[in-house]
Scaffold this active site. Sequence first.
Site, PDB file in Angstrom:
ATOM      1  CG  HIS A 166       2.319  -2.200 -15.079  1.00 10.62           C
ATOM      2  ND1 HIS A 166       2.081  -3.438 -14.511  1.00 10.62           N
ATOM      3  CD2 HIS A 166       3.303  -2.387 -15.999  1.00 10.62           C
ATOM      4  CE1 HIS A 166       2.868  -4.341 -15.077  1.00 10.62           C
ATOM      5  NE2 HIS A 166       3.622  -3.729 -15.980  1.00 10.62           N
ATOM      6  CG  ASN A 168      -3.079  -0.954 -12.812  1.00  6.28           C
ATOM      7  OD1 ASN A 168      -2.947  -1.109 -11.590  1.00  6.28           O
ATOM      8  ND2 ASN A 168      -2.398  -1.665 -13.691  1.00  6.28           N
ATOM      9  CG  ASP A 223      -0.586  -4.579 -16.658  1.00  5.52           C
ATOM     10  OD1 ASP A 223      -1.227  -3.988 -15.776  1.00  5.52           O
ATOM     11  OD2 ASP A 223       0.142  -5.561 -16.424  1.00  5.52           O
ATOM     12  N   GLY A 250       0.777  -1.239   0.000  1.00  4.94           N
ATOM     13  CA  GLY A 250       0.000   0.000   0.000  1.00  4.94           C
ATOM     14  C   GLY A 250       0.807   1.287   0.000  1.00  4.94           C
ATOM     15  CG  ASN A 260       1.752   3.305  -5.825  1.00  8.26           C
ATOM     16  OD1 ASN A 260       2.128   4.358  -6.328  1.00  8.26           O
ATOM     17  ND2 ASN A 260       2.363   2.148  -6.041  1.00  8.26           N
ATOM     18  CB  ILE A 308      -7.324 -10.363 -13.792  1.00  9.97           C
ATOM     19  CG1 ILE A 308      -5.824 -10.634 -13.986  1.00  9.97           C
ATOM     20  CG2 ILE A 308      -7.971  -9.921 -15.089  1.00  9.97           C
ATOM     21  CD1 ILE A 308      -5.506 -11.798 -14.898  1.00  9.97           C
ATOM     22  CG  MET A 320      -0.765  -7.991  -6.785  1.00 13.94           C
ATOM     23  SD  MET A 320      -0.358  -7.062  -8.284  1.00 13.94           S
ATOM     24  CE  MET A 320       1.385  -6.832  -8.087  1.00 13.94           C
TER      25      MET A 320
HETATM   26  C1  GAR Z   1       3.688  -1.202  -7.280  1.00 14.25           C
HETATM   27  O1  GAR Z   1       5.004  -1.208  -7.765  1.00 14.25           O
HETATM   28  C2  GAR Z   1       2.697  -1.241  -8.424  1.00 14.25           C
HETATM   29  O2  GAR Z   1       3.124  -0.521  -9.547  1.00 14.25           O
HETATM   30  C3  GAR Z   1       2.673  -2.729  -8.721  1.00 14.25           C
HETATM   31  O3  GAR Z   1       2.673  -3.335  -7.462  1.00 14.25           O
HETATM   32  C4  GAR Z   1       3.368  -2.501  -6.549  1.00 14.25           C
HETATM   33  C5  GAR Z   1       2.447  -2.246  -5.369  1.00 14.25           C
HETATM   34  O4  GAR Z   1       3.125  -1.545  -4.382  1.00 14.25           O
HETATM   35  N1  GAR Z   1       1.506  -3.071  -9.473  1.00 14.25           N
HETATM   36  C6  GAR Z   1       1.511  -3.991 -10.424  1.00 14.25           C
HETATM   37  O5  GAR Z   1       2.480  -4.662 -10.712  1.00 14.25           O
HETATM   38  C7  GAR Z   1       0.185  -4.170 -11.129  1.00 14.25           C
HETATM   39  N2  GAR Z   1       0.362  -4.776 -12.411  1.00 14.25           N
HETATM   40  P1  GAR Z   1       2.323  -0.831  -3.216  1.00 14.25           P
HETATM   41  O6  GAR Z   1       1.383  -1.883  -2.645  1.00 14.25           O
HETATM   42  O7  GAR Z   1       3.384  -0.431  -2.240  1.00 14.25           O
HETATM   43  O8  GAR Z   1       1.588   0.332  -3.820  1.00 14.25           O
END
Ligand code: GAR
Length: 224
Positions: free
Chosen positions: A120, A118, A156, A19, A21, A103, A101
């Site tokens: 990525h 999203n 994506d 979390g 982001n 779909i 994570m």
């Molecule tokens: C982030 O790097 C995000 O871009 C990636 O998972 C991580 C989550 O980090 N998302 C993907 O790969 C989706 N395809 P977070 O939980 O610390 O935000």
Amino acid sequence: MSIKRKDALRVAVLASGRGSNLQAVIDAIETGTVQAKIVAVISNKKDAPALERAHRHGLSSLFVDPKPYAGRPDSREAYDRELLDVLRRHDVELVLLAGYMKIVTKVLVEAFANRMMNIHPSLLPSFPGLDVQKKAIEWGCKLAGCTVHFVTEGVDEGPIILQAAVPILDDDTSDTLAARILEQEHKIYPRAIQLFAEGRLRVVGRRVVIEGGKPLGETIINSS
Ligand code: GAR
């Protein structure tokens, strides 16, 4: 032309893990950089640290268990129907996938067409999917980065809103590269949300036009 809103944009965040982001979005809202209100943080993982973060900031946090749907041929759609219900109950205008994570299916994509984003950790359309930092290093790429895009049914694949690039260094591991990319994620996700809140994102085919953008566009390269 940007639209002045009367009330803050109502946002829900779907997250499965750490979390960070989500935290960047919370911080941007709390400091006033983003004019939005997080009305729900939802996870498919009971112990997701993201839920804990939401809780610490007094946000409504919710675990929606996928287990009851497991084994059904329409398990993913049925799960998304439950999510849709929750999102509608909270009057959500914009859905943010932040390390979510799972779909998402047509059920959510259609209900939130051009209203679900999203983040990525690659420069899409290169490297969709998983382990993308490792793949970028293995391919010998010189640049990596992150992308905020609208969500469509293809994983994506949706129209790109913002991207940020970072160099790949000779001694990078997937972890060091992921950390450098993550710093940029935390900048461009809030920025994309604010652009949405200002009504400045227009989807034209598979492109996103940023109304009132700078002449060179809003893409950030190696920004610090
Ligand atoms: C982030 O790097 C995000 O871009 C990636 O998972 C991580 C989550 O980090 N998302 C993907 O790969 C989706 N395809 P977070 O939980 O610390 O935000």
